[in-house]
Design a protein around this motif. Structure first.
Motif, short mmCIF file in Angstrom:
data_model
loop_
_atom_site.label_atom_id
_atom_site.label_comp_id
_atom_site.label_asym_id
_atom_site.label_seq_id
_atom_site.Cartn_x
_atom_site.Cartn_y
_atom_site.Cartn_z
N ARG A 34 -14.12 -27.63 -7.82
CA ARG A 34 -12.42 -28.44 -7.87
C ARG A 34 -12.99 -29.21 -6.16
N TYR A 35 -13.12 -28.75 -5.44
CA TYR A 35 -13.48 -29.14 -4.08
C TYR A 35 -14.76 -30.46 -4.20
N ILE B 238 -6.39 -23.01 -5.95
CA ILE B 238 -6.95 -21.95 -6.14
C ILE B 238 -6.86 -20.94 -5.52
N VAL B 239 -6.91 -20.33 -4.35
CA VAL B 239 -7.43 -19.52 -4.06
C VAL B 239 -6.25 -19.37 -3.25
N LYS C 87 -19.23 -25.58 0.74
CA LYS C 87 -17.49 -25.79 1.56
C LYS C 87 -18.39 -27.41 2.82
N THR D 298 -12.79 -23.03 -7.67
CA THR D 298 -12.57 -23.20 -6.18
C THR D 298 -13.77 -25.05 -5.61
N LYS E 211 -8.03 -26.05 -2.68
CA LYS E 211 -7.99 -24.87 -2.20
C LYS E 211 -6.74 -23.95 -2.62
#
Length: 299
Positions: A284-285, A255-256, A54, A281, A253
């Motif tokens: 997706r990033y 999803i988080v 990340k 996640t 984020k």
């Protein structure tokens, strides 16, 4: 929170929820080293575990946007805090930036082009967002008539940031600075939203941080237009979706946030994120960066 790394030539100074700050080991010289970790936060809490890769993904995207906003998109150059051609320690290469030290303004400059998140929650109660009246009949995920500036007061570590009005912003940082960061934030949002839409993405909202340089210049700082500081949606899904979940296909984020909201009452320590949430996640990033940095979508 993980123990900060020891980096040659730099001394650890401060750790936030997701970033570590270093100063030159030989003494202050107006530079700082900002290291993006793999830590992830939501609802003002740092969560476990982190999202692998990340830090590098956020840094890559920030640098891409800093370059575009410095004139790469054809717009008026926005001053930023990057120190050109500065060496980054090998141990944090790809996820760190050497920056100019600034007198940071104690607000987050949030711009919303679409109604969602805490803005939607306030709208349901009062038909306003940060005190700004909005039309009746809007739904979660709707585009706003115009982008709006909805600042937040940055809270001390461990406390929650607080949405504030523009009048409160002026009280905190002065009327001249408040007007300047409002206008600059909305301009940057419009430019970034146009770039995103060319690539099939909607920039629903984002937050900026600014500081004041020694010569008085208001300067864009911290991360910019990343998956942590912004909501990106798939434009095709937004047009075709009939429910908020279908419309807000997120590249961030969310999803988080969604998993945490469903499994935690926001009191006490947050639960550990499941492996599938972490993996989704991270994917997706990566997809966001691929889509943004690729060529614009024709038509």
């Amino acid at each position: 929170m993980t123990t900060p790394e020891e980096l040659p030539g730099w001394t650890h100074s401060y750790s936030g929820k997701v970033r570590d700050l270093y100063v030159p080991a030989g003494g202050a010289d107006g530079r700082l080293l900002v290291v993006a970790s793999d830590r992830v936060s939501a609802f003002d809490y740092a969560l476990q575990p982190g999202i692998p890769g990340k830090g590098a993904l956020l840094t890559t995207l920030s640098l891409w946007w800093f370059d575009r906003l410095a004139g790469g998109d054809g717009g008026t150059p926005v001053p930023n805090h990057l120190v050109a051609d500065a060496a980054v320690p090998d141990a944090v290469a790809g996820r760190a930036m050497v920056v100019q030290a600034l007198d940071m303004l104690p607000i987050e400059c949030v711009v919303r082009g679409y109604l969602t998140g805490s803005g939607w929650a306030e709208y349901e109660q009062s038909r306003t967002v940060c005190g700004i009246p909005l039309p009746e009949g809007l739904h979660n995920g709707d585009r706003l008539p115009e982008p709006i500036f909805t600042p937040a007061h940055k809270a001390p570590m461990g406390q929650h940031d607080e949405n504030i009005t523009f009048a409160q912003t002026a009280e905190l940082i002065g009327a001249e600075h408040a007007a300047a960061v409002r206008d600059l934030s909305i301009d940057i949002y419009r430019r970034a939203a146009a770039t995103a839409l060319e690539r099939g993405l909607i920039l629903a909202d984002t937050k900026f941080e600014f500081g004041v340089a020694g010569d008085g210049t208001i300067t864009l700082a911290d991360e910019v237009l990343t998956a942590d500081s912004s909501r990106y949606w798939d434009a095709a899904a937004w047009r075709e979706g009939s429910t908020p979940a279908e419309r807000m296909a997120s590249f961030d984020k969310q999803i988080v946030r969604d998993w945490l909201a469903a499994h935690w009452a926001k009191t006490g320590e947050p639960p550990t994120l499941p492996a599938d949430i972490v993996a989704r996640t991270a994917a997706r990033y990566r997809e966001l960066i691929d889509r943004l940095t690729a060529a614009p979508v024709p038509g």
